[in-house]
Write an enzyme that holds these catalytic residues in place. Structure first.
Site, PDB file in Angstrom:
ATOM      1  CE  LYS A 183      -3.833   2.441   0.421  1.00 37.94           C
ATOM      2  NZ  LYS A 183      -3.508   3.708   1.019  1.00 37.94           N
ATOM      3  CD  GLU A 190      -3.295   8.143  -4.174  1.00 39.64           C
ATOM      4  OE1 GLU A 190      -3.476   9.128  -3.420  1.00 39.64           O
ATOM      5  OE2 GLU A 190      -3.684   6.995  -3.892  1.00 39.64           O
TER       6      GLU A 190
END
Length: 331
Positions: A183, A190
């Site tokens: 993550k 991102e």
């Protein structure tokens, strides 16, 4: 299954709702009594304390934390005296993977299991489902599979490249720490994707630079061919057309196009971009591994600049220019 949910913010509350929609029972706790009351009205069992939440769960108890990183260790410490061997704590927030490893080592002698669950989906997760990146002991993760399956998006209409649970939006990535490591890198990527869209759209926004008469002086680089920059692009329309069949279509682009369609000038946004830590941790890992990550680094540093962290550096630049060439700052 019956699960305890601690933290009913934007994501925790919707995760509890999605679990209930999937047939699971939820016992919920938050420091805000109003947040607890809202979920209770929708079918959850409200708890006024951690002790009350734990008491309402059957063994082996499953407790999911959806709270800010700064409060995770204190919450785990408060839960431990209330839990029994075989109980499970899931951290669904954005903890550092090394903290996960330390918690697992601390809880294991007590017989309490720890699972790190990197969670992506934001405020749309209730409707779209959550992408889950999971770290923990295999038997424990397998026991929790019904919970992960309910939270995840499920099979998509696209062509799957593999055949495991990853095709339904959740993956057991490895031992404790692995979920949040994946993550962490996800969030670093991102940052880079967001920066790329922002920079590209900014170039389009300023493609009419040739229509503005530039000052002619020693402090201004002239635009060599103003006639090449006479475009008044509809940036909102361009963002929309890219959503249809282009190689850069994505959910991030969907969200950007939607905002530009209703607010082309982005009024109300000052351009101050926060970072919650994962981008920094990704670069720390890249440094430790000796792996270059220039795009992710530039994207992170751009966020620092957006908050004025480069102000002193630019003042130093101006001071040097004045010192060596007598270049006063333009007003």
């Amino acid at each position: 299954m019956k699960i305890g949910m601690i933290g009913l913010g934007r994501m925790g509350s919707n995760m509890a709702r999605r679990l209930m929609h999937g047939g699971h029972a939820a016992v919920v706790y938050d420091r805000s009594a109003d947040a607890v009351a809202a979920l209770t009205k929708e079918g959850a069992t409200g708890a006024a304390s951690l002790a009350e939440l734990v008491a309402a769960l059957p063994a082996p108890r499953v407790v999911c934390l959806m709270i800010p990183v700064a409060y995770v260790d204190a919450t785990v410490d408060a839960l431990l005296p209330l839990l029994s061997p075989g109980d499970i704590i899931i951290d669904g927030g954005n903890s550092h993977y090394q903290d996960d490893m330390a918690r697992h080592a601390r809880l294991s002698p007590r017989g309490v299991h720890y699972v790190d669950m990197g969670t992506s989906g934001g405020v749309w997760g209730l409707e779209r489902g959550y992408c889950l990146m999971i770290g923990g002991e295999t038997p424990v993760v397998q026991l929790l599979d019904p919970i992960f399956a309910a939270l995840a998006p499920g099979a998509s209409s696209g062509i799957a490249t593999t055949s495991g649970t990853e095709t339904r939006g959740y993956l057991h990535c490895g031992p404790c720490g692995a979920g949040h490591f994946v993550k962490m890198v996800h969030n670093g990527i991102e940052y880079g994707l967001m920066a790329a869209y922002a920079e590209g759209l900014n170039i389009l926004q300023h493609a009419n630079a040739g229509k503005t008469r530039a000052e002619t002086d020693a402090e201004t680089t002239p635009l060599a061919h103003p006639e090449h920059y006479q475009f008044d692009f509809d940036v909102a329309a361009i963002a929309e057309v890219w959503r249809h069949g282009s190689v850069i279509q994505s959910w991030l682009l969907d969200l950007t196009a939607a905002e530009l369609a209703k607010n082309p000038s982005l009024n109300g946004f000052a351009g101050r971009v926060s970072d919650s830590g994962e981008g920094r941790w990704t670069l720390q890992a890249a440094n430790d591994e000796g792996v270059p990550a220039p795009v992710l680094a530039a994207a992170l540093f751009q966020r620092f600049s957006s908050r004025g962290a480069d102000a002193f550096a630019t003042q130093v630049l101006s001071a040097m220019r004045l010192g060596f060439g007598g270049h006063a700052e333009k007003k």
